[in-house]
Design a protein around this motif. Structure first.
Motif, PDB file in Angstrom:
ATOM      1  N   SER A  47       0.852  -1.177   0.000  1.00 56.90           N
ATOM      2  CA  SER A  47       0.000   0.000   0.000  1.00 56.90           C
ATOM      3  C   SER A  47       0.895   1.236   0.000  1.00 56.90           C
ATOM      4  N   VAL A  48       0.529   2.245  -0.759  1.00 56.90           N
ATOM      5  CA  VAL A  48       1.328   3.482  -0.774  1.00 56.90           C
ATOM      6  C   VAL A  48       0.531   4.544  -0.038  1.00 56.90           C
ATOM      7  N   GLY A  49      -0.348   5.266  -0.691  1.00 55.92           N
ATOM      8  CA  GLY A  49      -1.248   6.253  -0.090  1.00 55.92           C
ATOM      9  C   GLY A  49      -0.841   6.812   1.258  1.00 55.92           C
ATOM     10  N   GLY A  50      -1.829   7.116   2.087  1.00 55.26           N
ATOM     11  CA  GLY A  50      -1.610   7.594   3.449  1.00 55.26           C
ATOM     12  C   GLY A  50      -0.688   8.789   3.545  1.00 55.26           C
ATOM     13  N   ALA A  51       0.221   8.742   4.511  1.00 51.16           N
ATOM     14  CA  ALA A  51       1.145   9.851   4.752  1.00 51.16           C
ATOM     15  C   ALA A  51       2.024  10.135   3.544  1.00 51.16           C
ATOM     16  N   VAL A  52       2.357   9.110   2.795  1.00 50.95           N
ATOM     17  CA  VAL A  52       3.192   9.295   1.589  1.00 50.95           C
ATOM     18  C   VAL A  52       2.520  10.270   0.633  1.00 50.95           C
ATOM     19  N   SER A  53       1.209  10.142   0.473  1.00 55.73           N
ATOM     20  CA  SER A  53       0.493  10.976  -0.488  1.00 55.73           C
ATOM     21  C   SER A  53       0.275  12.411  -0.006  1.00 55.73           C
ATOM     22  N   ARG A  54       0.556  12.674   1.252  1.00 56.72           N
ATOM     23  CA  ARG A  54       0.372  14.034   1.778  1.00 56.72           C
ATOM     24  C   ARG A  54       1.604  14.910   1.586  1.00 56.72           C
ATOM     25  N   VAL A  55       2.692  14.340   1.127  1.00 60.08           N
ATOM     26  CA  VAL A  55       3.911  15.106   0.858  1.00 60.08           C
ATOM     27  C   VAL A  55       3.814  15.674  -0.557  1.00 60.08           C
ATOM     28  N   PRO A  56       4.162  16.936  -0.765  1.00 61.20           N
ATOM     29  CA  PRO A  56       4.090  17.514  -2.120  1.00 61.20           C
ATOM     30  C   PRO A  56       4.948  16.721  -3.118  1.00 61.20           C
ATOM     31  N   ASP A  57       4.449  16.628  -4.346  1.00 63.77           N
ATOM     32  CA  ASP A  57       5.136  15.868  -5.387  1.00 63.77           C
ATOM     33  C   ASP A  57       6.578  16.320  -5.604  1.00 63.77           C
ATOM     34  N   ASP A  58       6.823  17.601  -5.451  1.00 66.88           N
ATOM     35  CA  ASP A  58       8.159  18.118  -5.740  1.00 66.88           C
ATOM     36  C   ASP A  58       9.044  18.252  -4.493  1.00 66.88           C
ATOM     37  N   ALA A  59       8.645  17.645  -3.389  1.00 60.61           N
ATOM     38  CA  ALA A  59       9.422  17.757  -2.149  1.00 60.61           C
ATOM     39  C   ALA A  59      10.635  16.840  -2.120  1.00 60.61           C
ATOM     40  N   THR A  60      10.581  15.747  -2.835  1.00 65.35           N
ATOM     41  CA  THR A  60      11.674  14.769  -2.828  1.00 65.35           C
ATOM     42  C   THR A  60      11.845  14.193  -4.228  1.00 65.35           C
ATOM     43  N   ALA A  61      12.778  13.274  -4.377  1.00 70.05           N
ATOM     44  CA  ALA A  61      12.980  12.605  -5.658  1.00 70.05           C
ATOM     45  C   ALA A  61      11.921  11.542  -5.924  1.00 70.05           C
ATOM     46  N   TYR A  62      11.222  11.101  -4.899  1.00 68.96           N
ATOM     47  CA  TYR A  62      10.179  10.079  -5.034  1.00 68.96           C
ATOM     48  C   TYR A  62       8.923  10.736  -5.600  1.00 68.96           C
ATOM     49  N   ALA A  63       8.593  10.417  -6.835  1.00 67.98           N
ATOM     50  CA  ALA A  63       7.559  11.161  -7.559  1.00 67.98           C
ATOM     51  C   ALA A  63       6.189  10.501  -7.604  1.00 67.98           C
ATOM     52  N   HIS A  64       6.065   9.273  -7.178  1.00 68.17           N
ATOM     53  CA  HIS A  64       4.820   8.525  -7.389  1.00 68.17           C
ATOM     54  C   HIS A  64       3.951   8.512  -6.128  1.00 68.17           C
ATOM     55  N   ARG A  65       3.768   9.678  -5.539  1.00 69.02           N
ATOM     56  CA  ARG A  65       3.094   9.802  -4.257  1.00 69.02           C
ATOM     57  C   ARG A  65       1.579   9.655  -4.316  1.00 69.02           C
ATOM     58  N   ARG A  66       0.994   9.753  -5.475  1.00 64.47           N
ATOM     59  CA  ARG A  66      -0.462   9.653  -5.598  1.00 64.47           C
ATOM     60  C   ARG A  66      -0.920   8.225  -5.886  1.00 64.47           C
ATOM     61  N   ALA A  67       0.010   7.308  -6.052  1.00 65.54           N
ATOM     62  CA  ALA A  67      -0.353   5.907  -6.326  1.00 65.54           C
ATOM     63  C   ALA A  67      -1.040   5.295  -5.118  1.00 65.54           C
ATOM     64  N   GLU A  68      -1.877   4.327  -5.387  1.00 64.39           N
ATOM     65  CA  GLU A  68      -2.561   3.591  -4.328  1.00 64.39           C
ATOM     66  C   GLU A  68      -1.733   2.382  -3.886  1.00 64.39           C
TER      67      GLU A  68
END
Length: 150
Positions: A47-68
């Motif tokens: 599972s990804v979502g949760g807290a991961v998805s609350r970080v802005p897309d451009d805050a880190t190198a990890y870009a797939h923050r909206r994935a489920e």
């Protein structure tokens, strides 16, 4: 490649992708069907979502923050076994391709330009390339999923 080194003579073939919410049912259906088949690769679903998805897309190198979900397939064994499994793996990934996107760097067995493009979408790649141009213009740190300085 960084990470765990398999025992001598053993090769790992690992690939990962992300799944958006609307594609979850179809991807899970395909993975369940594949997992129940003979000679299935090892399949891990996270599972990804949760807290991961609350970080802005451009805050880190990890870009797939909206994935489920993020999932990984792994096949391991002596080179001939892994090579014999490759066509079936490609067929599985062909079925999944319309429903998935991206890749997670820590779950890839290769570091090709295609892999780097999957890990870092264009906007993310450009941000990282600008940082690399400033701090590593000679591309000394290139033994990874390399972002070239631009």
């Amino acid at each position: 490649m960084d990470g765990a080194t398999p025992p001598p003579g053993i090769q790992l073939l690992t690939r990962s992708a992300f799944v958006d919410r609307e594609s979850v049912p179809e991807v899970l259906r395909i993975l369940a069907e594949v997992g129940a088949s003979e000679r299935s690769p090892l399949i891990a679903v996270r599972s990804v979502g949760g807290a991961v998805s609350r970080v802005p897309d451009d805050a880190t190198a990890y870009a797939h923050r909206r994935a489920e979900l993020m999932f990984v397939t792994t096949t391991a064994g002596p080179r001939p076994v892994v090579e014999a499994a490759r066509p079936a793996l490609e067929a599985i990934w062909g079925r999944l391709a319309p429903h998935v996107n991206g890749a997670y760097a820590n779950f890839l067995a290769s570091a090709t330009e295609k892999d780097v493009a999957a890990i870092y979408p264009p906007q993310t790649y450009e941000r990282l390339a600008a940082v690399k141009r400033q701090y590593d213009p000679g591309n000394l740190f290139a033994g990874n999923h390399n972002v070239r300085p631009r």
